[in-house]
Write a protein that holds these residues in place. Structure first.
Motif, short mmCIF file in Angstrom:
data_model
loop_
_atom_site.label_atom_id
_atom_site.label_comp_id
_atom_site.label_asym_id
_atom_site.label_seq_id
_atom_site.Cartn_x
_atom_site.Cartn_y
_atom_site.Cartn_z
N LYS A 160 11.87 28.96 0.05
CA LYS A 160 13.28 28.54 0.09
C LYS A 160 13.48 27.44 1.12
O LYS A 160 14.22 26.48 0.87
CB LYS A 160 14.17 29.74 0.41
N LYS A 161 12.80 27.53 2.25
CA LYS A 161 12.90 26.50 3.28
C LYS A 161 12.39 25.16 2.74
O LYS A 161 13.00 24.11 2.98
CB LYS A 161 12.09 26.91 4.51
N THR A 162 11.29 25.18 2.00
CA THR A 162 10.76 23.96 1.38
C THR A 162 11.78 23.40 0.39
O THR A 162 12.01 22.19 0.34
CB THR A 162 9.42 24.25 0.67
N LEU A 163 12.42 24.27 -0.38
CA LEU A 163 13.43 23.83 -1.33
C LEU A 163 14.67 23.26 -0.63
O LEU A 163 15.24 22.28 -1.08
CB LEU A 163 13.82 24.98 -2.26
N ASP A 164 15.06 23.88 0.47
CA ASP A 164 16.19 23.35 1.25
C ASP A 164 15.87 21.97 1.79
O ASP A 164 16.71 21.07 1.78
CB ASP A 164 16.56 24.29 2.39
N GLU A 165 14.63 21.80 2.25
CA GLU A 165 14.19 20.49 2.74
C GLU A 165 14.22 19.47 1.61
O GLU A 165 14.64 18.33 1.80
CB GLU A 165 12.78 20.59 3.32
N LYS A 169 17.76 18.32 1.00
CA LYS A 169 18.20 17.37 2.02
C LYS A 169 17.62 15.98 1.79
O LYS A 169 18.27 14.98 2.08
CB LYS A 169 17.78 17.86 3.41
N LYS A 170 16.40 15.92 1.26
CA LYS A 170 15.72 14.63 1.09
C LYS A 170 15.81 14.09 -0.33
O LYS A 170 15.29 13.02 -0.61
CB LYS A 170 14.24 14.78 1.49
N ARG A 171 16.47 14.82 -1.22
CA ARG A 171 16.47 14.44 -2.64
C ARG A 171 17.02 13.04 -2.88
O ARG A 171 16.43 12.27 -3.62
CB ARG A 171 17.27 15.46 -3.44
N GLU A 172 18.14 12.72 -2.28
CA GLU A 172 18.75 11.41 -2.51
C GLU A 172 17.81 10.29 -2.04
O GLU A 172 17.61 9.30 -2.74
CB GLU A 172 20.09 11.32 -1.78
N LYS A 173 17.22 10.48 -0.87
CA LYS A 173 16.29 9.48 -0.34
C LYS A 173 15.07 9.36 -1.26
O LYS A 173 14.61 8.26 -1.55
CB LYS A 173 15.87 9.88 1.07
N LYS A 232 10.14 11.08 -10.84
CA LYS A 232 11.36 11.65 -10.25
C LYS A 232 11.82 12.85 -11.06
O LYS A 232 12.15 13.89 -10.50
CB LYS A 232 12.45 10.57 -10.20
N ASP A 233 11.80 12.73 -12.39
CA ASP A 233 12.19 13.84 -13.25
C ASP A 233 11.27 15.05 -13.05
O ASP A 233 11.74 16.19 -13.00
CB ASP A 233 12.18 13.42 -14.72
N THR A 234 9.97 14.79 -12.91
CA THR A 234 9.02 15.88 -12.71
C THR A 234 9.22 16.55 -11.35
O THR A 234 9.19 17.78 -11.25
CB THR A 234 7.56 15.38 -12.85
N VAL A 235 9.45 15.75 -10.31
CA VAL A 235 9.71 16.33 -8.98
C VAL A 235 10.97 17.18 -9.03
O VAL A 235 11.00 18.30 -8.52
CB VAL A 235 9.82 15.22 -7.91
N ASN A 236 12.02 16.67 -9.66
CA ASN A 236 13.28 17.42 -9.75
C ASN A 236 13.10 18.71 -10.56
O ASN A 236 13.61 19.76 -10.17
CB ASN A 236 14.38 16.55 -10.34
N THR A 237 12.35 18.63 -11.65
CA THR A 237 12.09 19.84 -12.46
C THR A 237 11.27 20.85 -11.66
O THR A 237 11.51 22.05 -11.74
CB THR A 237 11.38 19.47 -13.77
N THR A 238 10.30 20.35 -10.89
CA THR A 238 9.48 21.22 -10.05
C THR A 238 10.37 22.00 -9.09
O THR A 238 10.26 23.23 -8.96
CB THR A 238 8.45 20.39 -9.26
N THR A 267 4.70 24.76 -5.41
CA THR A 267 5.05 24.71 -3.99
C THR A 267 4.18 23.69 -3.27
O THR A 267 4.68 22.89 -2.47
CB THR A 267 4.91 26.10 -3.34
N ALA A 268 2.89 23.72 -3.55
CA ALA A 268 1.98 22.78 -2.89
C ALA A 268 2.34 21.34 -3.23
O ALA A 268 2.35 20.46 -2.36
CB ALA A 268 0.54 23.08 -3.28
N ALA A 269 2.65 21.08 -4.50
CA ALA A 269 3.00 19.72 -4.92
C ALA A 269 4.28 19.25 -4.24
O ALA A 269 4.34 18.14 -3.71
CB ALA A 269 3.15 19.66 -6.44
N LEU A 270 5.29 20.10 -4.25
CA LEU A 270 6.56 19.72 -3.63
C LEU A 270 6.40 19.55 -2.13
O LEU A 270 6.92 18.58 -1.54
CB LEU A 270 7.63 20.78 -3.94
N PHE A 271 5.65 20.43 -1.51
CA PHE A 271 5.40 20.34 -0.08
C PHE A 271 4.70 19.02 0.26
O PHE A 271 5.04 18.34 1.21
CB PHE A 271 4.56 21.54 0.38
#
Length: 123
Positions: free
Chosen positions: A15-20, A23-27, A42-48, A71-75
Protein backbone atom coordinates in the motif's frame (compact mmCIF):
# COMPACT_ATOMS: atom_id res chain seq x y z
CA UNK A 1 14.11 -11.47 -4.38
CA UNK A 2 13.87 -11.86 -0.59
CA UNK A 3 13.27 -8.11 -0.24
CA UNK A 4 10.43 -8.31 -2.76
CA UNK A 5 8.98 -11.35 -0.95
CA UNK A 6 8.94 -9.41 2.33
CA UNK A 7 7.47 -6.38 0.61
CA UNK A 8 4.69 -8.38 -1.00
CA UNK A 9 3.78 -10.31 2.16
CA UNK A 10 3.32 -7.05 4.01
CA UNK A 11 0.15 -5.40 2.67
CA UNK A 12 1.09 -2.14 4.37
CA UNK A 13 4.33 -2.00 2.37
CA UNK A 14 2.51 -2.71 -0.91
CA UNK A 15 0.00 0.00 0.00
CA UNK A 16 2.88 2.37 0.76
CA UNK A 17 4.33 1.69 -2.72
CA UNK A 18 0.90 2.39 -4.22
CA UNK A 19 0.55 5.61 -2.22
CA UNK A 20 3.96 6.69 -3.51
CA UNK A 21 2.78 5.88 -7.04
CA UNK A 22 -0.33 8.03 -6.56
CA UNK A 23 1.85 10.95 -5.42
CA UNK A 24 4.17 10.59 -8.42
CA UNK A 25 1.58 9.61 -11.03
CA UNK A 26 1.17 13.04 -12.60
CA UNK A 27 4.93 13.52 -12.86
CA UNK A 28 5.33 10.02 -14.29
CA UNK A 29 2.51 10.61 -16.80
CA UNK A 30 4.21 13.79 -18.01
CA UNK A 31 7.53 11.96 -18.30
CA UNK A 32 5.90 9.30 -20.47
CA UNK A 33 3.91 11.71 -22.70
CA UNK A 34 4.76 12.01 -26.33
CA UNK A 35 5.36 8.93 -28.40
CA UNK A 36 2.89 6.08 -28.81
CA UNK A 37 5.42 3.69 -27.23
CA UNK A 38 5.47 5.75 -24.04
CA UNK A 39 1.64 5.98 -24.05
CA UNK A 40 1.51 2.18 -24.04
CA UNK A 41 4.03 2.09 -21.18
CA UNK A 42 2.04 4.68 -19.24
CA UNK A 43 -1.12 2.60 -19.68
CA UNK A 44 0.70 -0.53 -18.48
CA UNK A 45 2.15 1.25 -15.43
CA UNK A 46 -1.30 2.62 -14.56
CA UNK A 47 -2.91 -0.81 -15.02
CA UNK A 48 -0.19 -2.36 -12.85
CA UNK A 49 -0.96 0.08 -10.05
CA UNK A 50 -4.72 -0.32 -10.38
CA UNK A 51 -4.45 -4.12 -10.33
CA UNK A 52 -2.29 -3.99 -7.19
CA UNK A 53 -4.80 -1.66 -5.52
CA UNK A 54 -7.62 -4.08 -6.26
CA UNK A 55 -5.53 -7.01 -4.99
CA UNK A 56 -4.61 -5.20 -1.75
CA UNK A 57 -8.26 -4.24 -1.18
CA UNK A 58 -9.28 -7.89 -1.66
CA UNK A 59 -11.46 -7.15 -4.68
CA UNK A 60 -9.28 -9.02 -7.17
CA UNK A 61 -7.41 -12.28 -6.62
CA UNK A 62 -4.11 -13.26 -8.22
CA UNK A 63 -1.29 -15.63 -7.43
CA UNK A 64 1.45 -14.50 -5.06
CA UNK A 65 3.99 -14.57 -7.90
CA UNK A 66 1.89 -12.11 -9.90
CA UNK A 67 1.77 -9.71 -6.96
CA UNK A 68 5.54 -10.05 -6.59
CA UNK A 69 6.17 -9.20 -10.24
CA UNK A 70 3.73 -6.28 -10.26
CA UNK A 71 5.13 -4.85 -7.02
CA UNK A 72 8.73 -5.23 -8.14
CA UNK A 73 8.02 -3.54 -11.48
CA UNK A 74 6.16 -0.63 -9.92
CA UNK A 75 8.79 -0.26 -7.21
CA UNK A 76 11.55 -0.15 -9.85
CA UNK A 77 9.78 2.47 -11.96
CA UNK A 78 9.24 4.64 -8.87
CA UNK A 79 12.74 4.16 -7.52
CA UNK A 80 15.12 7.09 -7.91
CA UNK A 81 17.95 4.55 -8.21
CA UNK A 82 17.94 3.07 -11.73
CA UNK A 83 20.45 1.40 -13.98
CA UNK A 84 20.10 4.45 -16.22
CA UNK A 85 19.24 7.64 -14.26
CA UNK A 86 15.85 9.13 -15.15
CA UNK A 87 17.35 12.62 -15.23
CA UNK A 88 18.80 11.79 -18.66
CA UNK A 89 16.10 12.81 -21.16
CA UNK A 90 14.52 9.85 -22.99
CA UNK A 91 17.57 7.60 -22.42
CA UNK A 92 16.79 7.54 -18.70
CA UNK A 93 13.49 5.83 -19.39
CA UNK A 94 14.98 2.92 -21.33
CA UNK A 95 15.49 0.70 -18.28
CA UNK A 96 12.04 1.57 -16.92
CA UNK A 97 10.55 0.78 -20.32
CA UNK A 98 12.36 -2.57 -20.38
CA UNK A 99 11.02 -3.52 -16.95
CA UNK A 100 7.46 -2.55 -17.85
CA UNK A 101 7.63 -4.25 -21.25
CA UNK A 102 8.92 -7.44 -19.64
CA UNK A 103 6.20 -7.27 -16.96
CA UNK A 104 3.50 -6.83 -19.58
CA UNK A 105 4.88 -9.73 -21.60
CA UNK A 106 5.31 -12.03 -18.59
CA UNK A 107 1.79 -11.30 -17.32
CA UNK A 108 0.01 -10.85 -20.65
CA UNK A 109 -2.87 -13.19 -19.79
CA UNK A 110 -3.25 -11.70 -16.31
CA UNK A 111 -3.41 -8.17 -17.73
CA UNK A 112 -6.12 -9.28 -20.20
CA UNK A 113 -8.13 -11.01 -17.47
CA UNK A 114 -7.81 -8.00 -15.18
CA UNK A 115 -8.92 -5.55 -17.87
CA UNK A 116 -12.00 -7.72 -18.56
CA UNK A 117 -12.74 -7.98 -14.84
CA UNK A 118 -12.25 -4.24 -14.34
CA UNK A 119 -14.56 -3.26 -17.21
CA UNK A 120 -17.25 -5.61 -15.86
CA UNK A 121 -16.87 -4.69 -12.18
CA UNK A 122 -15.69 -1.08 -12.09
CA UNK A 123 -17.78 0.45 -14.87
Amino acid sequence: MQKIAKLVKNKKQVKKTLDEYDKKREKLDKKLEGSSMFKSLKDTVNTTAEMLKDVVSGQYKVQWSTVAILTAALFYVLSPVDLIPDVLPVVGLVDDAAVITWTQSALKDEFQQYRKWRSANKA
